[in-house]
Design a protein around this motif. Structure first.
Motif, PDB file in Angstrom:
ATOM      1  N   ARG A 207     -19.175  27.677 -14.217  1.00  0.00           N
ATOM      2  CA  ARG A 207     -17.829  27.111 -14.245  1.00  0.00           C
ATOM      3  C   ARG A 207     -17.853  25.664 -14.713  1.00  0.00           C
ATOM      4  O   ARG A 207     -18.785  24.932 -14.425  1.00  0.00           O
ATOM      5  CB  ARG A 207     -17.206  27.189 -12.851  1.00  0.00           C
ATOM      6  N   THR A 208     -16.812  25.301 -15.451  1.00  0.00           N
ATOM      7  CA  THR A 208     -16.673  23.904 -15.835  1.00  0.00           C
ATOM      8  C   THR A 208     -15.863  23.219 -14.746  1.00  0.00           C
ATOM      9  O   THR A 208     -14.808  23.698 -14.367  1.00  0.00           O
ATOM     10  CB  THR A 208     -15.919  23.782 -17.171  1.00  0.00           C
ATOM     11  N   VAL A 209     -16.391  22.128 -14.237  1.00  0.00           N
ATOM     12  CA  VAL A 209     -15.639  21.354 -13.257  1.00  0.00           C
ATOM     13  C   VAL A 209     -15.148  20.114 -13.996  1.00  0.00           C
ATOM     14  O   VAL A 209     -15.934  19.231 -14.341  1.00  0.00           O
ATOM     15  CB  VAL A 209     -16.521  20.964 -12.046  1.00  0.00           C
ATOM     16  N   ARG A 210     -13.887  20.134 -14.292  1.00  0.00           N
ATOM     17  CA  ARG A 210     -13.317  19.128 -15.193  1.00  0.00           C
ATOM     18  C   ARG A 210     -13.684  17.694 -14.788  1.00  0.00           C
ATOM     19  O   ARG A 210     -13.519  17.302 -13.645  1.00  0.00           O
ATOM     20  CB  ARG A 210     -11.793  19.282 -15.215  1.00  0.00           C
ATOM     21  N   GLY A 211     -14.230  16.966 -15.757  1.00  0.00           N
ATOM     22  CA  GLY A 211     -14.560  15.558 -15.510  1.00  0.00           C
ATOM     23  C   GLY A 211     -15.870  15.352 -14.769  1.00  0.00           C
ATOM     24  O   GLY A 211     -16.370  14.242 -14.687  1.00  0.00           O
ATOM     25  N   LEU A 212     -16.434  16.442 -14.221  1.00  0.00           N
ATOM     26  CA  LEU A 212     -17.653  16.273 -13.423  1.00  0.00           C
ATOM     27  C   LEU A 212     -18.871  16.951 -14.034  1.00  0.00           C
ATOM     28  O   LEU A 212     -19.948  16.381 -14.055  1.00  0.00           O
ATOM     29  CB  LEU A 212     -17.432  16.822 -12.012  1.00  0.00           C
ATOM     30  N   GLY A 213     -18.673  18.161 -14.526  1.00  0.00           N
ATOM     31  CA  GLY A 213     -19.826  18.858 -15.095  1.00  0.00           C
ATOM     32  C   GLY A 213     -19.704  20.355 -14.938  1.00  0.00           C
ATOM     33  O   GLY A 213     -18.622  20.920 -15.090  1.00  0.00           O
ATOM     34  N   TYR A 214     -20.827  20.979 -14.595  1.00  0.00           N
ATOM     35  CA  TYR A 214     -20.862  22.431 -14.491  1.00  0.00           C
ATOM     36  C   TYR A 214     -21.387  22.858 -13.127  1.00  0.00           C
ATOM     37  O   TYR A 214     -22.156  22.150 -12.491  1.00  0.00           O
ATOM     38  CB  TYR A 214     -21.776  23.018 -15.571  1.00  0.00           C
ATOM     39  N   CYS A 215     -20.952  24.038 -12.728  1.00  0.00           N
ATOM     40  CA  CYS A 215     -21.421  24.556 -11.454  1.00  0.00           C
ATOM     41  C   CYS A 215     -21.676  26.036 -11.616  1.00  0.00           C
ATOM     42  O   CYS A 215     -20.843  26.777 -12.136  1.00  0.00           O
ATOM     43  CB  CYS A 215     -20.354  24.304 -10.384  1.00  0.00           C
TER      44      CYS A 215
END
Ligand code: CA
Length: 223
Positions: A207-215
């Motif tokens: 998942r893309t975590v907007r502004g933070l990165g990926y999870c």
């Protein structure tokens, strides 16, 4: 995963770097204690292979200094055979494991895999996330039991996310841990690799975590 090898014996250094690169790690290298200490102090390594007998600054001093500076990456020391006192001094200085010279490369690889796994909180050599399964021994990834073919860059990226599954990993962290210091660090490539991995795993596990990165998280991890 990005590793640092500090070994003044040029042949041995080359053999280590080539075996570790073949195993899918990004590898930086140093031939003396001063340079090695500096790299370990300034770059974020996932693990270090540290020879104890080094010019300019010996391995024990390098290690002690890192630990006093709160550099806590796992460190595997290379010790002389039959020098039990060296092993004790190394472990007391903050080493996580040791291999005595001469060693089989397979043993170094296995010990590093174990250190990397344990450091990321995984006790066994298989890491699972929903239908995805990473076998760290063979560097194979399966999805619902079928093998997924990955390039070495895709594998590095997915392996890093799987070692740290359930947590958000920033793009900068990925760039810092997946490539050696000579790599042209354009973080846009990460996005490209993420896109390919999503296709290959035909899933939305990353998942893309907007502004933070990926999870990387399976549905059952969400709460
Ligand atoms: Ca040496």
């Amino acid at each position: 995963m990005r590793l640092l090898v500090i070994e003044d014996d040029e042949d041995l250094n080359r053999q280590l770097v080539s075996a570790l690169s073949d195993a899918g790690y990004a590898v930086d290298t140093a031939f003396d204690g001063e340079e090695g200490h500096f790299l370990g102090e300034t770059e974020p390594y996932d693990a270090v292979v540290l020879d104890l007998g080094l010019p300019k600054m010996d391995g024990i001093s390098v290690l002690k200094q890192w630990r006093s500076e709160d550099r806590n990456m796992p460190v595997l020391i290379l010790t002389a055979r039959d020098r039990w006192s060296e092993k004790v001094a190394g472990m007391d200085a903050g080493a996580d494991d040791y291999v005595a010279k001469p060693f089989h490369m397979e043993e170094v690889l296995a010990r590093l895999r174990a250190l990397l796994r344990r450091n990321a909180g995984h006790a066994t050599s298989d890491i699972e996330c929903g239908p995805l399964r990473l076998d760290t021994r063979s560097a194979r990834v399966t999805y619902d039991g079928s093998h997924i073919k990955l390039t070495s860059h895709e594998y590095r990226l997915l392996a890093y996310l799987m070692h740290h599954n359930g947590r958000v990993v920033s793009r900068i962290e990925l760039v810092e841990h997946l490539y050696d210091q000579d790599f042209d660090r354009d973080s846009n490539v990460i996005e490209v690799f993420i896109g390919r991995l999503r296709k290959k795993t035909s899933s939305d596990l990353i998942r893309t975590v907007r502004g933070l990165g990926y999870c990387l998280a399976s549905a059952d991890d969400e709460s």
